[in-house]
Motif scaffolding. Structure first.
Motif, mmCIF file in Angstrom:
data_model
loop_
_atom_site.group_PDB
_atom_site.id
_atom_site.type_symbol
_atom_site.label_atom_id
_atom_site.label_comp_id
_atom_site.label_asym_id
_atom_site.label_seq_id
_atom_site.Cartn_x
_atom_site.Cartn_y
_atom_site.Cartn_z
ATOM 1 N N LEU A 235 0.862 -1.178 0.000
ATOM 2 C CA LEU A 235 0.000 0.000 0.000
ATOM 3 C C LEU A 235 0.895 1.223 0.000
ATOM 4 O O LEU A 235 1.813 1.339 0.806
ATOM 5 C CB LEU A 235 -0.893 -0.003 1.246
ATOM 6 C CG LEU A 235 -1.780 1.215 1.448
ATOM 7 C CD1 LEU A 235 -2.836 1.289 0.349
ATOM 8 C CD2 LEU A 235 -2.465 1.126 2.802
ATOM 9 N N TRP A 236 0.644 2.120 -0.910
ATOM 10 C CA TRP A 236 1.388 3.365 -0.995
ATOM 11 C C TRP A 236 0.371 4.476 -0.881
ATOM 12 O O TRP A 236 -0.571 4.535 -1.669
ATOM 13 C CB TRP A 236 2.110 3.437 -2.335
ATOM 14 C CG TRP A 236 2.883 4.686 -2.521
ATOM 15 C CD1 TRP A 236 2.422 5.851 -3.035
ATOM 16 C CD2 TRP A 236 4.256 4.909 -2.198
ATOM 17 N NE1 TRP A 236 3.418 6.781 -3.060
ATOM 18 C CE2 TRP A 236 4.559 6.235 -2.553
ATOM 19 C CE3 TRP A 236 5.252 4.119 -1.646
ATOM 20 C CZ2 TRP A 236 5.815 6.792 -2.368
ATOM 21 C CZ3 TRP A 236 6.500 4.674 -1.475
ATOM 22 C CH2 TRP A 236 6.763 5.990 -1.833
ATOM 23 N N GLY A 237 0.525 5.346 0.091
ATOM 24 C CA GLY A 237 -0.430 6.437 0.209
ATOM 25 C C GLY A 237 -0.318 7.119 1.553
ATOM 26 O O GLY A 237 0.624 6.910 2.301
ATOM 27 N N SER A 238 -1.331 7.914 1.843
ATOM 28 C CA SER A 238 -1.352 8.684 3.082
ATOM 29 C C SER A 238 -1.924 7.836 4.218
ATOM 30 O O SER A 238 -2.506 6.772 4.000
ATOM 31 C CB SER A 238 -2.221 9.930 2.890
ATOM 32 O OG SER A 238 -3.576 9.550 2.749
ATOM 33 N N PHE A 239 -1.790 8.351 5.423
ATOM 34 C CA PHE A 239 -2.401 7.675 6.568
ATOM 35 C C PHE A 239 -3.916 7.589 6.376
ATOM 36 O O PHE A 239 -4.537 6.582 6.690
ATOM 37 C CB PHE A 239 -2.077 8.430 7.862
ATOM 38 C CG PHE A 239 -0.721 8.086 8.429
ATOM 39 C CD1 PHE A 239 -0.584 7.109 9.394
ATOM 40 C CD2 PHE A 239 0.408 8.738 7.979
ATOM 41 C CE1 PHE A 239 0.655 6.791 9.912
ATOM 42 C CE2 PHE A 239 1.660 8.430 8.489
ATOM 43 C CZ PHE A 239 1.784 7.450 9.451
ATOM 44 N N GLN A 240 -4.519 8.644 5.863
ATOM 45 C CA GLN A 240 -5.973 8.659 5.678
ATOM 46 C C GLN A 240 -6.412 7.610 4.645
ATOM 47 O O GLN A 240 -7.430 6.952 4.836
ATOM 48 C CB GLN A 240 -6.446 10.054 5.245
ATOM 49 C CG GLN A 240 -6.256 11.123 6.302
ATOM 50 C CD GLN A 240 -4.800 11.595 6.460
ATOM 51 O OE1 GLN A 240 -3.980 11.445 5.559
ATOM 52 N NE2 GLN A 240 -4.491 12.149 7.614
ATOM 53 N N GLN A 241 -5.650 7.432 3.589
ATOM 54 C CA GLN A 241 -5.982 6.399 2.607
ATOM 55 C C GLN A 241 -5.856 5.021 3.241
ATOM 56 O O GLN A 241 -6.678 4.145 2.999
ATOM 57 C CB GLN A 241 -5.069 6.520 1.387
ATOM 58 C CG GLN A 241 -5.375 7.744 0.546
ATOM 59 C CD GLN A 241 -4.286 8.032 -0.475
ATOM 60 O OE1 GLN A 241 -3.093 7.858 -0.207
ATOM 61 N NE2 GLN A 241 -4.697 8.497 -1.645
ATOM 62 N N GLY A 242 -4.828 4.840 4.070
ATOM 63 C CA GLY A 242 -4.672 3.574 4.779
ATOM 64 C C GLY A 242 -5.825 3.324 5.732
ATOM 65 O O GLY A 242 -6.322 2.203 5.830
ATOM 66 N N ASP A 243 -6.269 4.364 6.421
ATOM 67 C CA ASP A 243 -7.391 4.219 7.350
ATOM 68 C C ASP A 243 -8.617 3.629 6.655
ATOM 69 O O ASP A 243 -9.356 2.841 7.231
ATOM 70 C CB ASP A 243 -7.769 5.573 7.967
ATOM 71 C CG ASP A 243 -6.714 6.105 8.912
ATOM 72 O OD1 ASP A 243 -5.856 5.321 9.371
ATOM 73 O OD2 ASP A 243 -6.746 7.316 9.195
ATOM 74 N N ARG A 244 -8.837 4.019 5.419
ATOM 75 C CA ARG A 244 -9.999 3.532 4.668
ATOM 76 C C ARG A 244 -9.786 2.121 4.111
ATOM 77 O O ARG A 244 -10.745 1.437 3.779
ATOM 78 C CB ARG A 244 -10.331 4.498 3.537
ATOM 79 C CG ARG A 244 -10.828 5.852 4.020
ATOM 80 C CD ARG A 244 -11.336 6.738 2.892
ATOM 81 N NE ARG A 244 -10.325 7.082 1.907
ATOM 82 C CZ ARG A 244 -9.514 8.152 1.968
ATOM 83 N NH1 ARG A 244 -9.604 8.971 2.994
ATOM 84 N NH2 ARG A 244 -8.628 8.381 1.026
ATOM 85 N N PHE A 245 -8.519 1.691 4.015
ATOM 86 C CA PHE A 245 -8.210 0.436 3.333
ATOM 87 C C PHE A 245 -7.872 -0.723 4.274
ATOM 88 O O PHE A 245 -8.167 -1.877 3.957
ATOM 89 C CB PHE A 245 -7.033 0.672 2.369
ATOM 90 C CG PHE A 245 -6.641 -0.538 1.585
ATOM 91 C CD1 PHE A 245 -7.390 -0.956 0.484
ATOM 92 C CD2 PHE A 245 -5.519 -1.278 1.942
ATOM 93 C CE1 PHE A 245 -7.023 -2.075 -0.236
ATOM 94 C CE2 PHE A 245 -5.149 -2.404 1.226
ATOM 95 C CZ PHE A 245 -5.904 -2.806 0.127
ATOM 96 N N PHE A 246 -7.262 -0.447 5.421
ATOM 97 C CA PHE A 246 -6.698 -1.498 6.265
ATOM 98 C C PHE A 246 -7.706 -2.571 6.662
ATOM 99 O O PHE A 246 -7.350 -3.746 6.777
ATOM 100 C CB PHE A 246 -6.063 -0.917 7.527
ATOM 101 C CG PHE A 246 -4.822 -0.116 7.262
ATOM 102 C CD1 PHE A 246 -3.970 -0.405 6.214
ATOM 103 C CD2 PHE A 246 -4.515 0.955 8.068
ATOM 104 C CE1 PHE A 246 -2.836 0.335 5.971
ATOM 105 C CE2 PHE A 246 -3.373 1.707 7.841
ATOM 106 C CZ PHE A 246 -2.531 1.409 6.795
ATOM 107 N N HIS A 247 -8.960 -2.201 6.881
ATOM 108 C CA HIS A 247 -9.949 -3.197 7.325
ATOM 109 C C HIS A 247 -10.184 -4.293 6.279
ATOM 110 O O HIS A 247 -10.698 -5.356 6.595
ATOM 111 C CB HIS A 247 -11.276 -2.504 7.687
ATOM 112 C CG HIS A 247 -12.023 -1.994 6.500
ATOM 113 N ND1 HIS A 247 -11.705 -0.807 5.864
ATOM 114 C CD2 HIS A 247 -13.060 -2.537 5.803
ATOM 115 C CE1 HIS A 247 -12.515 -0.632 4.842
ATOM 116 N NE2 HIS A 247 -13.344 -1.660 4.784
ATOM 117 N N GLN A 248 -9.786 -4.054 5.038
ATOM 118 C CA GLN A 248 -9.962 -5.035 3.958
ATOM 119 C C GLN A 248 -8.896 -6.134 3.979
ATOM 120 O O GLN A 248 -9.064 -7.165 3.327
ATOM 121 C CB GLN A 248 -9.922 -4.340 2.593
ATOM 122 C CG GLN A 248 -11.019 -3.316 2.394
ATOM 123 C CD GLN A 248 -10.850 -2.575 1.077
ATOM 124 O OE1 GLN A 248 -10.507 -3.155 0.056
ATOM 125 N NE2 GLN A 248 -11.090 -1.275 1.113
#
Length: 174
Positions: free
Chosen positions: A1-14
């Motif tokens: 995953l490459w991106g911001s903390f906010q993008q990670g926040d939306r993605f990590f649960h997957q």
């Protein structure tokens, strides 16, 4: 995953649990105090019992800290800094000799390293509504944070995370 903390926040649960997160570039701790705390607290919310987060972190030892301060006292660094100031002046349309119009010094404030840049004469930014920079006005430039191992552990533990040192360079401050 490459991106911001906010993008990670939306993605990590997957991602299925049993996850290993790797953070390079010291983005957790080479930041202002509040940002370090926010990053740790936010990421803690994503971690389950079987998840792990590996954070790459550098920190100067006392000797390195002193030698990094003295490394800014060279003619090469002076040339770099003067050219940087010339670039700012070109952008703001400040007509002045950068070498004789500014003084700069390397400073440490707890874990923050920065340059204190002081105007030695009155100057005008033609591009920005003739904004005046008065002689004696100082600016902080290039702030960066270099924390020692004890401070990293303190921030991390205070935010409810456990620290385990996986490796350490010989003579490193971290």
């Amino acid at each position: 995953l490459w991106g911001s903390f906010q993008q990670g926040d939306r993605f990590f649960h997957q991602i299925p649990q049993g996850r290993l997160f790797l953070s390079l570039g010291s983005i957790f701790y080479n930041a202002p105090d509040e940002m370090c705390v926010d990053r740790c607290a936010e990421f803690r919310r994503h971690l389950a019992g079987s998840d792990r987060l590996i954070v790459g972190q550098d920190a100067p030892s006392a000797t390195e800290s002193h030698s990094s301060q003295s490394s800014y006292q060279t003619k090469e660094y002076d040339a770099f800094f003067v050219r940087y100031l010339e670039g700012i002046q070109e952008h703001a349309r400040i007509v002045a000799d950068a070498k004789s119009s500014w003084a700069y010094e390397s400073n440490m404030d707890k874990s923050m390293h920065f340059f204190k840049v002081t105007a030695l004469k009155d100057m005008v930014c033609d591009k920005f509504g003739n904004y005046k920079i008065s002689a004696g006005t100082s600016y902080k430039m290039f702030p960066s944070w270099k924390r020692d191992e004890a401070e990293i552990h303190e921030i991390t533990k205070k935010e409810g995370l456990t620290v385990k040192t996986l490796g350490k360079a010989k003579n490193s401050g971290m």
